[in-house]
Design a protein around this motif. Sequence first.
Motif, PDB file in Angstrom:
ATOM      1  N   UNK A  25       0.842  -1.189   0.000  1.00 12.22           N
ATOM      2  CA  UNK A  25       0.000   0.000   0.000  1.00 12.22           C
ATOM      3  C   UNK A  25       0.880   1.243   0.000  1.00 12.22           C
ATOM      4  N   UNK A  26       0.556   2.186  -0.860  1.00 13.63           N
ATOM      5  CA  UNK A  26       1.287   3.441  -0.880  1.00 13.63           C
ATOM      6  C   UNK A  26       2.758   3.212  -1.169  1.00 13.63           C
ATOM      7  N   UNK A  27       3.617   3.894  -0.413  1.00 11.60           N
ATOM      8  CA  UNK A  27       5.060   3.771  -0.590  1.00 11.60           C
ATOM      9  C   UNK A  27       5.734   3.201   0.650  1.00 11.60           C
ATOM     10  N   UNK A  28       5.297   3.659   1.829  1.00 11.58           N
ATOM     11  CA  UNK A  28       5.906   3.167   3.073  1.00 11.58           C
ATOM     12  C   UNK A  28       4.918   2.382   3.915  1.00 11.58           C
ATOM     13  N   UNK A  29       3.856   1.878   3.273  1.00 18.54           N
ATOM     14  CA  UNK A  29       2.857   1.102   4.007  1.00 18.54           C
ATOM     15  C   UNK A  29       1.728   1.929   4.560  1.00 18.54           C
ATOM     16  N   UNK A  30       1.761   3.255   4.358  1.00 17.39           N
ATOM     17  CA  UNK A  30       0.668   4.134   4.757  1.00 17.39           C
ATOM     18  C   UNK A  30       0.090   4.801   3.516  1.00 17.39           C
TER      19      UNK A  30
ATOM     20  N   UNK B 207      -0.043  -1.994  -4.934  1.00 22.37           N
ATOM     21  CA  UNK B 207       0.724  -2.927  -5.766  1.00 22.37           C
ATOM     22  C   UNK B 207       0.450  -4.348  -5.295  1.00 22.37           C
ATOM     23  N   UNK B 208       0.060  -5.216  -6.221  1.00 23.41           N
ATOM     24  CA  UNK B 208      -0.296  -6.593  -5.912  1.00 23.41           C
ATOM     25  C   UNK B 208       0.548  -7.537  -6.763  1.00 23.41           C
ATOM     26  N   UNK B 209       1.218  -8.477  -6.130  1.00 24.43           N
ATOM     27  CA  UNK B 209       1.972  -9.509  -6.841  1.00 24.43           C
ATOM     28  C   UNK B 209       1.074 -10.728  -6.968  1.00 24.43           C
ATOM     29  N   UNK B 210       0.545 -10.956  -8.184  1.00 29.37           N
ATOM     30  CA  UNK B 210      -0.347 -12.084  -8.442  1.00 29.37           C
ATOM     31  C   UNK B 210       0.473 -13.307  -8.821  1.00 29.37           C
ATOM     32  N   UNK B 211       0.088 -14.460  -8.272  1.00 29.91           N
ATOM     33  CA  UNK B 211       0.801 -15.716  -8.488  1.00 29.91           C
ATOM     34  C   UNK B 211      -0.168 -16.742  -9.067  1.00 29.91           C
ATOM     35  N   UNK B 212       0.099 -17.190 -10.290  1.00 23.41           N
ATOM     36  CA  UNK B 212      -0.718 -18.218 -10.938  1.00 23.41           C
ATOM     37  C   UNK B 212      -0.223 -19.585 -10.499  1.00 23.41           C
TER      38      UNK B 212
ATOM     39  N   UNK C 125      -7.353  -1.591   4.257  1.00 19.42           N
ATOM     40  CA  UNK C 125      -6.625  -0.350   3.985  1.00 19.42           C
ATOM     41  C   UNK C 125      -5.796   0.020   5.206  1.00 19.42           C
ATOM     42  N   UNK C 126      -4.533   0.385   5.018  1.00 20.80           N
ATOM     43  CA  UNK C 126      -3.697   0.723   6.179  1.00 20.80           C
ATOM     44  C   UNK C 126      -4.056   2.081   6.770  1.00 20.80           C
ATOM     45  N   UNK C 127      -3.361   2.431   7.793  1.00 21.23           N
ATOM     46  CA  UNK C 127      -3.610   3.674   8.507  1.00 21.23           C
ATOM     47  C   UNK C 127      -3.240   4.870   7.635  1.00 21.23           C
ATOM     48  N   UNK C 128      -4.013   5.937   7.766  1.00 25.50           N
ATOM     49  CA  UNK C 128      -3.704   7.167   7.051  1.00 25.50           C
ATOM     50  C   UNK C 128      -2.468   7.828   7.647  1.00 25.50           C
ATOM     51  N   UNK C 129      -1.720   8.539   6.802  1.00 24.87           N
ATOM     52  CA  UNK C 129      -0.533   9.253   7.277  1.00 24.87           C
ATOM     53  C   UNK C 129      -0.914  10.271   8.350  1.00 24.87           C
ATOM     54  N   UNK C 130      -2.017  11.009   8.095  1.00 24.16           N
ATOM     55  CA  UNK C 130      -2.447  12.017   9.066  1.00 24.16           C
ATOM     56  C   UNK C 130      -2.863  11.378  10.380  1.00 24.16           C
ATOM     57  N   UNK C 131      -3.573  10.243  10.299  1.00 22.46           N
ATOM     58  CA  UNK C 131      -4.032   9.562  11.502  1.00 22.46           C
ATOM     59  C   UNK C 131      -2.860   8.991  12.284  1.00 22.46           C
ATOM     60  N   UNK C 132      -1.878   8.474  11.560  1.00 22.79           N
ATOM     61  CA  UNK C 132      -0.702   7.921  12.225  1.00 22.79           C
ATOM     62  C   UNK C 132       0.051   9.004  12.991  1.00 22.79           C
ATOM     63  N   UNK C 133       0.133  10.194  12.414  1.00 26.57           N
ATOM     64  CA  UNK C 133       0.830  11.286  13.090  1.00 26.57           C
ATOM     65  C   UNK C 133       0.039  11.845  14.266  1.00 26.57           C
ATOM     66  N   UNK C 134      -1.294  11.707  14.228  1.00 26.95           N
ATOM     67  CA  UNK C 134      -2.111  12.225  15.341  1.00 26.95           C
ATOM     68  C   UNK C 134      -2.046  11.335  16.579  1.00 26.95           C
TER      69      UNK C 134
END
Length: 645
Positions: A49-54, A64-69, A140-149
């Motif tokens: 998710x995103x760039x650093x997980x947030x 980004x999803x790595x699909x495996x057949x 969905x992971x935590x929002x950047x704003x929420x993580x900082x709050x």
Amino acid sequence: MTATGRPGTDHLRRVGALCGVVLWLLLTAMDACGQMALAGRVRVAEKVWGFDGRVMAGEFQPLSLLLDNLAGDPVEGVLTLQMVSGSLRASGAVYTQSVFLGPAGRRWVQFYPWISDPNATWQLELRTAEGVIPFDPLDQPRLIEEDNRLQPGEARILPGVLLDRAGSLERVPTTVKHLSEEVFPPWSTATHGLHAIFLDHVPDWEEPRQAALLGWLQRGGELHLLLDANGQRLRFSGILSGLNEPFERFTVGAGQVVRHELQRAGLTESLVSSVLTLERGDETSQGVRGQLQPGDQRLRDDEGILERLRATSEPRHNSVLIACLALLYVVALYPGAWWFSNQRDVRFPWPLVAIGGAVVLFSVLFFWVGRRGYQEVRSCRADMVAVAEDSRHWDVLAFRQLFVTEGADYTMRESDRQTLLASGVQDERVSATASVGTEAEYSCRIPPYSRELVVSRSRVQLADWGLRLSQFSVTAGNLTGLVISTGGQLPWRQGDAAWVMYRAEIWPLEWSASNRQFRLRLSGRVSLGDFLRPQYENFAMPLMTPAAGTGGISSGAFGGAAEELTEEALKRRERTQGLLRRALVRPGRMRVGDVRIPEDRVLLLLEMDLPGEFRLQLEPELEQTGRVLFARELRSDTGDAEPRG
């Protein structure tokens, strides 16, 4: 014979019903087995998710999803993604993407959903000719704003990553988040929400990803170049050759590049923290200076922009005419009908006929005056923010409303603009699908007299307007003189508006058509906090507009004399405020008090009518209107001027 034949007929009916139930159970079991077999064919091996997980709210963020057949046969179909919010209710449009997986193959697939709900989950499905392959819900992971709050008394951590080579499993050092170069977005429009990149190798990228990195940097990103594995400085080629400057620190557009004479192992916690940590300012002192107003802290106001667009399609009826018709209707029935029925020559049933005729006549009149479609025109209205990457390319965030009087299937298309699309309605399900990229398309079904809200981000190329800082004078930290020259390509019209922002203050600009220049008008200077302050505050008490310099918001900053704003001027001002808020949003810059324009540059703001280059391909055709706020940073080294004083 009839009596003896009934038991046999009933028996046959029971046998037929039992066979039908058995057949239905067999078909259901076969379908369930088929779905179970399909479900095991493809799995999500990895997700990022995103760039650093947030993720950042109010932005298109990469998933980004790595699909495996897992099967020995190829799999081909359409991968779909849709937000699920509230009580497991699907919301918004369905994102679609065509997928092909070779036998026992793997492939990275990326979606770019619009993030609005902090507690959303996402439903992923692969629709093939054999059936639908479901996947587990994606949280969905935590929002950047929420993580900082979560840590209100401490500094905010901005999103930044160390770029790894494709396929590398090395995660050294552990002081910074890692991101594989193969999942870096191929479009600059999908890089919002990323503050900094640490780079110790030249990525093995095709040109679109190189252009995406450059566009992100020109828009205000921060690139930190390390030494490679051999202890040598990086050497770039092609469109990234501008990163080969020998200086320890230099600028590229609105962004900056910093060189570090160390390898990735030398990225200590203190170094990473100095890059990604944004200290919290003193909100009390900011509020005194007018840079931060209580209750008006956040920059982003997407809901306000969409609400103003909705208001443009509200039906407008002639209330005075309707009131007059209602009064006439009452008079016609009484005393009109009573007077008519008491005439000597009037016999039954003529009084009833008169009453019925009045009812029918006024019903038709009320229907005609209050009908839908009265003064309603189907149209596509837009409010946009365009932030410059360079002299020709603009990153455009658009909020559009399609209002129609005839229900039909409508399609929006954009080509070769790296367009990302999403529904502007995220709290309910809409009948729409969105595909993004170089051939982006948004298809929706709109009922009669209804609207569809659409959010998009694209990269648009315009003619070079020749913007140049010809004069730039600063005295005691205050802007005292400014001239911005333009070329002949600037489409300036009467009714357009211009401002310039320096540090945390805004000045209106005057346009000289003869010289094709913008000049500073010192009388309208206001702080950013006052410029963005709502017209009505404190229990809806109206805000007067004192003369410039008295500390309040002056309508002179909007190009007019200091006076109380009219309703129409108030609407224009609210639109400008909402668009300016959006133009100033950056990672870590989410509040008014966070905004500081560096001392060696100014931010030019131009509000203009919708240019022809910003119009979409619409089927069926709709009239497209709207306003665009252009924002471009101009440095003192853009022209011949230097800050003086």
